[in-house]
Design a protein around this motif. Structure first.
Motif, PDB file in Angstrom:
ATOM      1  N   ALA A 146     -28.482 -87.419  35.475  1.00 17.60           N
ATOM      2  CA  ALA A 146     -29.389 -86.289  35.253  1.00 17.60           C
ATOM      3  C   ALA A 146     -30.417 -86.207  36.368  1.00 17.60           C
ATOM      4  N   TYR A 147     -30.860 -87.348  36.844  1.00 20.03           N
ATOM      5  CA  TYR A 147     -31.906 -87.376  37.856  1.00 20.03           C
ATOM      6  C   TYR A 147     -31.361 -87.220  39.276  1.00 20.03           C
ATOM      7  N   ASP A 176     -29.616 -84.483  39.728  1.00 18.54           N
ATOM      8  CA  ASP A 176     -29.560 -83.027  39.699  1.00 18.54           C
ATOM      9  C   ASP A 176     -30.875 -82.442  40.225  1.00 18.54           C
ATOM     10  N   THR A 180     -33.270 -80.906  37.505  1.00 13.39           N
ATOM     11  CA  THR A 180     -33.963 -81.924  36.715  1.00 13.39           C
ATOM     12  C   THR A 180     -35.065 -82.559  37.552  1.00 13.39           C
ATOM     13  N   HIS A 208     -39.168 -83.154  36.759  1.00 13.24           N
ATOM     14  CA  HIS A 208     -39.452 -84.524  36.303  1.00 13.24           C
ATOM     15  C   HIS A 208     -39.722 -85.415  37.506  1.00 13.24           C
ATOM     16  N   ARG A 232     -38.659 -90.859  37.833  1.00 10.58           N
ATOM     17  CA  ARG A 232     -37.193 -90.906  37.902  1.00 10.58           C
ATOM     18  C   ARG A 232     -36.701 -92.341  38.072  1.00 10.58           C
ATOM     19  N   GLY A 251     -27.898 -84.493  26.893  1.00 11.26           N
ATOM     20  CA  GLY A 251     -29.287 -84.366  27.298  1.00 11.26           C
ATOM     21  C   GLY A 251     -30.156 -85.435  26.678  1.00 11.26           C
ATOM     22  N   TRP A 291     -34.634 -82.702  28.509  1.00 11.71           N
ATOM     23  CA  TRP A 291     -33.834 -82.163  29.599  1.00 11.71           C
ATOM     24  C   TRP A 291     -32.381 -82.117  29.142  1.00 11.71           C
ATOM     25  N   ARG A 322     -25.907 -76.945  30.204  1.00 11.72           N
ATOM     26  CA  ARG A 322     -26.942 -75.900  30.205  1.00 11.72           C
ATOM     27  C   ARG A 322     -26.358 -74.544  29.840  1.00 11.72           C
TER      28      ARG A 322
END
Length: 194
Positions: free
Chosen positions: A46-47, A49, A52, A56, A59, A96, A115, A121
């Motif tokens: 996710a981090y 991306d 994201t 955020h 991380r 998520g 997230w 999404r």
């Protein structure tokens, strides 16, 4: 610890941390469950991306670091500081993350963050996850008010909050530092009676 309040706490200490973190079902076959060590690759991805990362600034840098976060999440639950869930499809595939932080048992207030992985999404995952966690937190855990904030530039998060019934209460000017500088933040909230 001695309390110097004239009113009893909204939530009695020990109510959450004295029990296992719950599984929270959500519409459409979603299940919010505590993070498992096997989820570390999905969490770390996710981090990676860009979207994201845009919102955020804290991380993890490796799967080993993610596992440290997961351990801290378990400690947060036991110490009644927060609750962190994976939003999953039927308890398996991670879609998520959603969390309750800043738990204030005296006033019955907590903050929500979330997230969604890029592939999930646009399918209502965040909205359904937020709706389920909100219902659990207000109706079962006993919180009176849930707050969430997001950058005024994060239109997707604003849409999730609005669809989940979180009213926009105002703008906190220059309230958060992102990679590209300071951002104004929208404050949304849901209460038990509205």
């Amino acid at each position: 610890m001695t309390r110097d309040f004239s009113t009893p706490p909204v939530i009695a200490p020990g109510v959450l941390g004295g029990s296992p973190q719950p599984l929270v079902p959500a519409a459409g076959g979603l299940l919010l469950r505590p993070w498992e060590d096997a989820d570390a690759p999905a969490f770390l991805s996710a981090y990676q991306d860009e979207e994201t990362r845009r919102w955020h600034t804290r991380r993890p840098s490796s799967e080993a670091r993610v596992l440290e976060w997961f351990d801290a999440y378990r400690q947060d639950w036991t110490a009644e500081r927060g609750g962190h869930w994976a939003i999953t499809r039927d308890g398996a595939e991670v879609l998520g993350r959603i969390a309750l932080r800043g738990l204030d048992f005296d006033d019955g207030i907590a903050c929500v963050g979330y997230w969604v992985l890029p592939a999930a999404r646009g399918a209502g995952v965040a909205t359904r996850g937020l709706g389920a966690l909100t219902a659990w937190a207000l109706d079962e855990a006993g919180f009176h008010r849930l707050e969430l904030d997001h950058s005024t530039r994060n239109h997707a998060s604003c849409g999730v909050a609005t669809r989940a019934g979180y009213l926009l209460e105002g703008t906190r000017r220059s309230a958060a530092l992102h990679d590209d500088g300071r951002h104004d933040m929208h404050l949304h909230a849901r209460t038990r009676d509205a």
